[in-house]
Design a protein around this motif. Structure first.
Motif, PDB file in Angstrom:
ATOM      1  N   TRP A  42       0.831  -1.211   0.000  1.00 37.47           N
ATOM      2  CA  TRP A  42       0.000   0.000   0.000  1.00 37.47           C
ATOM      3  C   TRP A  42       0.864   1.259   0.000  1.00 37.47           C
ATOM      4  O   TRP A  42       0.580   2.222  -0.708  1.00 37.47           O
ATOM      5  CB  TRP A  42      -0.940   0.015   1.194  1.00 37.47           C
ATOM      6  N   ASP A  45       2.397   1.708  -3.462  1.00 34.29           N
ATOM      7  CA  ASP A  45       1.374   2.193  -4.401  1.00 34.29           C
ATOM      8  C   ASP A  45       1.106   3.679  -4.179  1.00 34.29           C
ATOM      9  O   ASP A  45       0.981   4.453  -5.124  1.00 34.29           O
ATOM     10  CB  ASP A  45       0.065   1.410  -4.242  1.00 34.29           C
ATOM     11  N   TYR A  46       1.018   4.081  -2.933  1.00 32.22           N
ATOM     12  CA  TYR A  46       0.774   5.487  -2.592  1.00 32.22           C
ATOM     13  C   TYR A  46       1.918   6.367  -3.100  1.00 32.22           C
ATOM     14  O   TYR A  46       1.695   7.425  -3.683  1.00 32.22           O
ATOM     15  CB  TYR A  46       0.608   5.626  -1.080  1.00 32.22           C
ATOM     16  N   ALA A  48       3.881   5.801  -5.539  1.00 28.39           N
ATOM     17  CA  ALA A  48       3.938   5.788  -7.002  1.00 28.39           C
ATOM     18  C   ALA A  48       2.947   6.779  -7.619  1.00 28.39           C
ATOM     19  O   ALA A  48       3.095   7.163  -8.779  1.00 28.39           O
ATOM     20  CB  ALA A  48       3.671   4.383  -7.530  1.00 28.39           C
ATOM     21  N   GLN A  49       1.951   7.203  -6.851  1.00 29.06           N
ATOM     22  CA  GLN A  49       0.952   8.152  -7.353  1.00 29.06           C
ATOM     23  C   GLN A  49       1.540   9.560  -7.426  1.00 29.06           C
ATOM     24  O   GLN A  49       2.433   9.908  -6.663  1.00 29.06           O
ATOM     25  CB  GLN A  49      -0.274   8.194  -6.442  1.00 29.06           C
ATOM     26  N   GLU A  50       0.989  10.353  -8.338  1.00 28.16           N
ATOM     27  CA  GLU A  50       1.365  11.761  -8.408  1.00 28.16           C
ATOM     28  C   GLU A  50       0.903  12.450  -7.136  1.00 28.16           C
ATOM     29  O   GLU A  50      -0.223  12.236  -6.690  1.00 28.16           O
ATOM     30  CB  GLU A  50       0.680  12.442  -9.599  1.00 28.16           C
ATOM     31  N   ARG A  52      -0.716  15.084  -4.764  1.00 29.04           N
ATOM     32  CA  ARG A  52      -1.788  16.071  -4.929  1.00 29.04           C
ATOM     33  C   ARG A  52      -1.396  17.307  -4.154  1.00 29.04           C
ATOM     34  O   ARG A  52      -1.449  17.330  -2.928  1.00 29.04           O
ATOM     35  CB  ARG A  52      -3.103  15.515  -4.401  1.00 29.04           C
TER      36      ARG A  52
END
Length: 84
Positions: A42, A45-46, A48-50, A52
């Motif tokens: 998790w 994955d977090y 790897a996100q752009e 915000r």
């Protein structure tokens, strides 16, 4: 990274209520996983996100004030034309 590369300082302590913890542990065990694997997945994955980014509140405020002035000017122009 292997388990041997991790030290005691490489831990993340998270406080959750006992009921949630027990439900989580039962779920990961029923899926043949362990809690660390799931949490690390998790986290990866977090990451790897752009990200915000939050807007600059000062800039937003300045833009709103500018728009208020423009609306007031346009309202004044409409009032003048209506009166003529």
């Amino acid at each position: 990274m292997s388990k041997q590369e991790l030290s005691k300082d490489d831990r993340l302590v998270v406080r959750i209520d006992k009921e949630t913890k027990n439900a989580f542990m039962q779920r990961v065990e029923s899926e043949g996983k362990n809690a660390s694997e799931v949490l690390i997945s998790w986290i990866n994955d977090y990451l790897a996100q752009e990200p915000r980014l939050l807007p600059d509140i000062g800039q937003v405020y300045a833009e709103v004030e500018s728009l208020k002035k423009k609306v007031a000017f346009l309202e004044d122009e409409v009032t003048k034309k209506s009166a003529a």
